[in-house]
Design a protein around this motif. Structure first.
Motif, PDB file in Angstrom:
ATOM      1  N   GLY A  23     -26.739 -67.077  43.953  1.00  0.00           N
ATOM      2  CA  GLY A  23     -27.441 -66.734  45.183  1.00  0.00           C
ATOM      3  C   GLY A  23     -28.901 -67.112  45.222  1.00  0.00           C
ATOM      4  N   LEU A  24     -29.470 -67.619  44.130  1.00  0.00           N
ATOM      5  CA  LEU A  24     -30.892 -67.951  44.081  1.00  0.00           C
ATOM      6  C   LEU A  24     -31.105 -69.381  44.587  1.00  0.00           C
ATOM      7  CD1 LEU A  24     -33.802 -67.265  43.278  1.00  0.00           C
ATOM      8  CD2 LEU A  24     -33.254 -68.057  40.958  1.00  0.00           C
ATOM      9  N   SER A  25     -31.878 -69.526  45.650  1.00  0.00           N
ATOM     10  CA  SER A  25     -32.141 -70.844  46.221  1.00  0.00           C
ATOM     11  C   SER A  25     -33.386 -71.457  45.585  1.00  0.00           C
ATOM     12  CB  SER A  25     -32.330 -70.735  47.736  1.00  0.00           C
ATOM     13  OG  SER A  25     -33.551 -70.064  48.033  1.00  0.00           O
ATOM     14  N   SER A  83     -29.830 -63.775  54.811  1.00  0.00           N
ATOM     15  CA  SER A  83     -28.644 -63.706  55.665  1.00  0.00           C
ATOM     16  C   SER A  83     -27.858 -62.432  55.389  1.00  0.00           C
ATOM     17  CB  SER A  83     -27.756 -64.932  55.413  1.00  0.00           C
ATOM     18  OG  SER A  83     -26.529 -64.798  56.094  1.00  0.00           O
ATOM     19  N   THR A  84     -27.271 -61.901  56.441  1.00  0.00           N
ATOM     20  CA  THR A  84     -26.438 -60.702  56.295  1.00  0.00           C
ATOM     21  C   THR A  84     -25.012 -61.041  55.902  1.00  0.00           C
ATOM     22  OG1 THR A  84     -25.941 -60.731  58.661  1.00  0.00           O
ATOM     23  CG2 THR A  84     -27.841 -59.413  57.942  1.00  0.00           C
ATOM     24  N   GLU A  85     -24.675 -62.326  55.844  1.00  0.00           N
ATOM     25  CA  GLU A  85     -23.337 -62.743  55.439  1.00  0.00           C
ATOM     26  C   GLU A  85     -23.182 -62.529  53.929  1.00  0.00           C
ATOM     27  OE1 GLU A  85     -20.836 -63.759  57.304  1.00  0.00           O
ATOM     28  OE2 GLU A  85     -22.022 -63.562  59.151  1.00  0.00           O
ATOM     29  N   VAL A  86     -22.091 -61.905  53.563  1.00  0.00           N
ATOM     30  CA  VAL A  86     -21.821 -61.631  52.154  1.00  0.00           C
ATOM     31  C   VAL A  86     -20.804 -62.640  51.640  1.00  0.00           C
ATOM     32  CG1 VAL A  86     -20.953 -59.949  50.488  1.00  0.00           C
ATOM     33  CG2 VAL A  86     -22.300 -59.187  52.454  1.00  0.00           C
ATOM     34  N   PRO A  87     -21.122 -63.390  50.561  1.00  0.00           N
ATOM     35  CA  PRO A  87     -20.152 -64.340  50.001  1.00  0.00           C
ATOM     36  C   PRO A  87     -18.849 -63.634  49.632  1.00  0.00           C
ATOM     37  CG  PRO A  87     -22.326 -64.648  49.021  1.00  0.00           C
ATOM     38  CD  PRO A  87     -22.408 -63.401  49.831  1.00  0.00           C
ATOM     39  N   ALA A  88     -17.753 -64.367  49.765  1.00  0.00           N
ATOM     40  CA  ALA A  88     -16.437 -63.776  49.509  1.00  0.00           C
ATOM     41  C   ALA A  88     -16.321 -63.229  48.093  1.00  0.00           C
ATOM     42  CB  ALA A  88     -15.344 -64.817  49.767  1.00  0.00           C
ATOM     43  N   GLU A  89     -16.954 -63.926  47.119  1.00  0.00           N
ATOM     44  CA  GLU A  89     -16.835 -63.478  45.732  1.00  0.00           C
ATOM     45  C   GLU A  89     -17.596 -62.186  45.461  1.00  0.00           C
ATOM     46  OE1 GLU A  89     -20.037 -66.716  45.897  1.00  0.00           O
ATOM     47  OE2 GLU A  89     -18.025 -66.350  46.723  1.00  0.00           O
ATOM     48  N   LEU A  90     -18.446 -61.753  46.406  1.00  0.00           N
ATOM     49  CA  LEU A  90     -19.223 -60.523  46.208  1.00  0.00           C
ATOM     50  C   LEU A  90     -18.728 -59.373  47.073  1.00  0.00           C
ATOM     51  CD1 LEU A  90     -22.880 -61.883  45.958  1.00  0.00           C
ATOM     52  CD2 LEU A  90     -21.317 -61.277  44.118  1.00  0.00           C
ATOM     53  N   GLU A  91     -17.610 -59.564  47.751  1.00  0.00           N
ATOM     54  CA  GLU A  91     -17.097 -58.483  48.591  1.00  0.00           C
ATOM     55  C   GLU A  91     -16.736 -57.251  47.765  1.00  0.00           C
ATOM     56  OE1 GLU A  91     -13.898 -60.017  50.881  1.00  0.00           O
ATOM     57  OE2 GLU A  91     -15.195 -61.205  52.230  1.00  0.00           O
ATOM     58  N   GLY A  92     -16.356 -57.484  46.506  1.00  0.00           N
ATOM     59  CA  GLY A  92     -16.065 -56.338  45.637  1.00  0.00           C
ATOM     60  C   GLY A  92     -17.279 -55.472  45.381  1.00  0.00           C
ATOM     61  N   ASN A  93     -18.485 -56.043  45.514  1.00  0.00           N
ATOM     62  CA  ASN A  93     -19.710 -55.276  45.310  1.00  0.00           C
ATOM     63  C   ASN A  93     -20.086 -54.446  46.531  1.00  0.00           C
ATOM     64  OD1 ASN A  93     -20.102 -57.954  43.507  1.00  0.00           O
ATOM     65  ND2 ASN A  93     -21.153 -56.227  42.558  1.00  0.00           N
ATOM     66  N   LEU A  94     -19.214 -54.458  47.543  1.00  0.00           N
ATOM     67  CA  LEU A  94     -19.368 -53.582  48.702  1.00  0.00           C
ATOM     68  C   LEU A  94     -18.312 -52.489  48.728  1.00  0.00           C
ATOM     69  CD1 LEU A  94     -20.139 -56.164  51.552  1.00  0.00           C
ATOM     70  CD2 LEU A  94     -21.692 -54.403  50.690  1.00  0.00           C
ATOM     71  N   ALA A  95     -17.390 -52.539  47.778  1.00  0.00           N
ATOM     72  CA  ALA A  95     -16.236 -51.647  47.816  1.00  0.00           C
ATOM     73  C   ALA A  95     -16.648 -50.191  47.658  1.00  0.00           C
ATOM     74  CB  ALA A  95     -15.250 -52.030  46.721  1.00  0.00           C
TER      75      ALA A  95
END
Length: 775
Positions: free
Chosen positions: A334-336, A413-425
């Motif tokens: 995630g670091l640009s 961005s408020t979009e959450v990458p698919a691989e990090l959706e578990g970090n919202l569980a």
């Protein structure tokens, strides 16, 4: 060791060696599900082939039979020295004292990697050494059984070791193709032994005396032994399948390891419980110290918790990737490139901390100077070992300092990458106070960044007190949702409560979060080395803190715990407006609740954790293996005992009782190496045995001749001849067996019990070897 009575040619011994090698090589394939890659198998094949074919070469050079096994062990040592000895050896194959020290370190590392690795395990040098040593010893045992003792049927015992092991580690056990190939290789070995033995007997008979003997033909039709072969194949496959399927799997995730290994704290209720216990201990123990230029004072991460195990935080149980070596670690996810970064070298010297997780700042670009095998985890970039621990380590970590601006965080961005959706569980049902608090604290915030700052400021406000005792006294210690709810009501706790509360509140408003466990910056000392100040980190500096994810910046640490650590500049209220006010301070903290309690040196980080528990775990793991090995070792003895009981039963029932009694005498003599060959008549056998010292003029001699007369009457007398009484026959058998046993040396008696020759002769006959006529 008893040499084979019929000498074998070089070609015959080579054929047996090749079959033995094929058996071990295919059996080793059963370990495939446990170990990554295939290089380890080639190493095992090299070691096994070296030992087995070295034995064949020694025998071809007419080396005394008693010296061959000893020299095979010497060859094994030379091969291990060649592969693992390195610069400590002489001429690459002659070990020195340094070589044995290296071997000792490798064995210690092998034990740790077995405890710490998940499957499939990375074949690090200690694990490879253990595999090479193990397969070498198995090859030695197979060679002794096949070539020296000439009981190839027992080669199934060492071959079963790698076949059975997977069943104790993973639910599926060994794979079916490996079982089939191993069974086929075992059958091939037995078939080759039958052919070799037959040809050796034929060659010996052609050169012997002129006595009339009926011998088998040079070739036997395949159909004559096909049934026996297929029968034994079916039994072998069935047995292997039952063993592989029924052996209890000790762990589906760790390679023969206890579940508590591989995490920083125990997994009983929560890692937080153990951290809280550690924080309540008053006296500090030194953990490590470091030297960092530019006054760099980072947090040091050990373990990252990013998912829920039930209702409490836990670490992802992902397998270690052998390609993730620490000499080059990736850029944080995630670091640009737009975010400013800088590298800072830090020299770290471990004092007393003992853990498989390495204290490193997040993120770290590379680590140099470590001993053992260390790898970084995906996402968290935590560094862990699979064959050693932090004890005595001294290393250089290059920290990647990430310096985002408030604008970059606010505009993420408020979009959450698919691989990090578990970090919202989050679970569907949580105490209402959690959602209510999240909504109230973040009301009116313009961005997720502003919401995160608001949560941090709320937890650091004067409403909350730092206390390690209050959660225990009021019964809400740990990091579960009920604990968080009680903490929000009581507003008193320590770092794990603040960190877990902020992480859950962040997820509630849609910000991915996780929790880091590790150490704060430590305390500077007056000591300087080359102008760089020494910083001490002890067990009082144990800490946990939340990290929140912002797209384009990556994982960003926050500090919600009052009175602990340092609040990052970007997270201070008003930082984006240029006011940069200091974070709200908490109420005065009493000396007893300073947040710097000591870690018990007998637990977790400041000492070797759970020694007794680890020993118990080893016993629990080793006991089933030992029982299986004991069963396999005693199986021939049990079968022989069952055979003896069956013959006694035949005598009692009058089913050709003299024949049954005589068969038991012949079997006992064969087991003890006292005669009883197929070509020998009952009269010739009795005459030869009667010459032994134990058969003087006593009851044994009389019993022997009475049994001889009884079996001759039963075999060759008229049908009306009355059989001898069963009690007399059983008494005579007991007397003859006792005399035969008394006449044998203790080692011979032991071999006769554990490896009864008569049993294996019967197995060979079942495979097609036709004995000469006789007794």
């Amino acid at each position: 060791m008893r040499p084979d009575p019929v000498p074998l040619s070089r070609a015959q011994r080579l054929a047996l060696t090749a079959a033995s090698f094929l058996l071990l090589a295919t059996a080793a394939m059963a370990l495939g599900p446990l170990i990554a890659g295939s290089g380890w198998w080639w190493l095992c094949a090299f070691i096994a082939g070296g030992v087995l074919f070295a034995g064949t070469g020694l025998r071809a050079l007419r080396t005394p039979a008693s010296l061959v096994p000893v020299l095979e062990l010497v060859v094994l040592l030379a091969l291990l020295t060649l592969v693992f000895g390195g610069a400590t050896s002489i001429a690459l194959v002659i070990p020195t004292q340094g070589t044995f020290e290296v071997f000792g370190d490798l064995m210690s590392g092998a034990q740790r990697t077995i405890e710490q690795q998940s499957v499939p395990a990375i074949p690090v040098p200690p694990l490879l050494f253990a595999l090479a040593l193990g397969i070498g010893l198995l090859a030695f045992v197979v060679d002794v059984l096949v070539q020296t003792l000439r009981v190839p049927a027992l080669a199934a015992v060492p071959a079963l070791v790698p076949v059975v092991v997977p069943g104790f580690i993973i639910e599926a056990g060994a794979e079916a193709p490996a079982l089939v190939l191993t069974a086929a290789a075992y059958l091939l070995l037995l078939r080759i032994d039958v052919r070799v033995r037959r040809r050796a007997h034929l060659a010996a008979g052609a050169e012997g005396d002129d006595a009339a003997t009926i011998v088998p033909p040079n070739r036997v039709p395949i159909v004559s032994t096909l049934g026996a072969s297929l029968g034994l194949a079916a039994v072998g496959l069935l047995t292997a399948s039952i063993l592989a399927a029924s052996t209890p799997s000790i762990s589906s995730s760790l390679l023969l390891g206890s579940p508590s290994q591989g995490t920083l704290f125990g997994r009983g209720i929560s890692p937080f419980i153990d951290l809280g216990r550690d924080l309540r201990r008053p006296e500090a123990r030194p953990a490590f110290h470091y030297f960092a230029r530019d006054a760099d004072r980072p947090y040091f991460t050990l373990l990252t918790l990013d998912e829920f195990e039930g209702e409490v935080w836990g670490a992802s149980d992902a397998a270690v990737d052998g390609d993730n070596t620490v000499d080059a670690m990736p850029r944080p996810e995630g670091l640009s490139d737009e975010v400013e970064t800088a590298e800072h070298p830090i020299e770290v010297i471990i004092d007393e901390v003992r853990t498989t997780w390495l204290p490193v700042p997040y993120p770290t670009a590379r680590v140099e100077g470590l001993s053992g095998s260390w790898f970084w985890d995906e996402g968290s970039l935590s560094v862990r070992s699979v064959d050693t621990n932090t004890g005595g380590q001294r290393y250089r970590a290059t920290r990647l300092e990430v310096d985002p601006t408030v604008a970059q965080l606010r505009d993420a961005s408020t979009e959450v990458p698919a691989e990090l959706e578990g970090n919202l569980a989050l679970p569907e049902e949580m105490p209402p106070i959690i959602a209510e608090t999240a909504a109230a604290v973040t009301a009116g915030t313009a961005s997720r960044y502003d919401a995160a700052v608001a949560i941090q400021s709320f937890l650091r406000s004067s409403q909350f007190d730092y206390s390690t005792e209050a959660p225990v006294a009021e019964g809400y210690d740990g990091g579960g949702f009920d604990v968080i709810a009680q903490f929000l009501e009581s507003k008193s706790g320590y770092c794990v409560h603040f960190a877990s509360t902020m992480a859950v509140l962040a997820r509630e408003i849609g910000i991915p979060s996780r929790i880091s466990l590790g150490y704060t910056q430590g305390s500077p000392t007056q000591e300087r080395v080359d102008g760089v100040q020494r910083v001490e980190v002890d067990s009082h500096d144990l800490h946990s803190w939340p990290e929140l994810y912002f797209e384009g910046v990556g994982w960003v640490p926050f500090e919600p715990t009052p009175g602990r650590g340092t609040v990052p500049d970007y997270s201070r209220p008003g930082a984006g407006d240029g006011t940069g006010a200091a974070a709200p301070s908490t109420a005065p903290v009493t000396p007893g609740e300073s947040g710097r309690p000591e870690l018990d040196p007998d637990r977790g980080l400041a000492g070797q954790a759970g020694g007794a528990a680890t020993a118990d775990a080893w016993w629990q793991r080793g006991l089933p293996v030992a029982l299986v090995a004991l069963f396999v070792l005693l199986l021939p003895a049990m079968l022989r005992l069952g055979q003896r009981w069956t013959r006694r039963r035949r005598v009692g029932k009058g089913e050709r009782p003299a024949d049954a009694a005589w068969d038991e005498v012949i079997a006992t003599a064969r087991d003890l190496g006292a005669g009883g060959d197929d070509a020998e008549t009952a009269r010739a056998f009795a005459a030869a045995v009667a010459e032994r010292a134990a058969f003087g003029a006593g009851e044994a001699r009389v019993a022997l001749f009475e049994l001889r007369d009884a079996v001759e009457r039963e075999r060759y007398g008229p049908d009306a001849a009355s059989p001898a009484p069963a009690t007399d026959l059983l008494r005579d058998v007991a007397n003859v067996r006792a005399a035969l046993l008394a006449d044998a040396a203790p080692a011979v008696r032991a071999r006769a019990m554990l490896a009864p020759r008569s049993l294996f002769d019967a197995a060979r006959r079942a495979f097609g070897e036709r004995p000469s006529l006789g007794a």
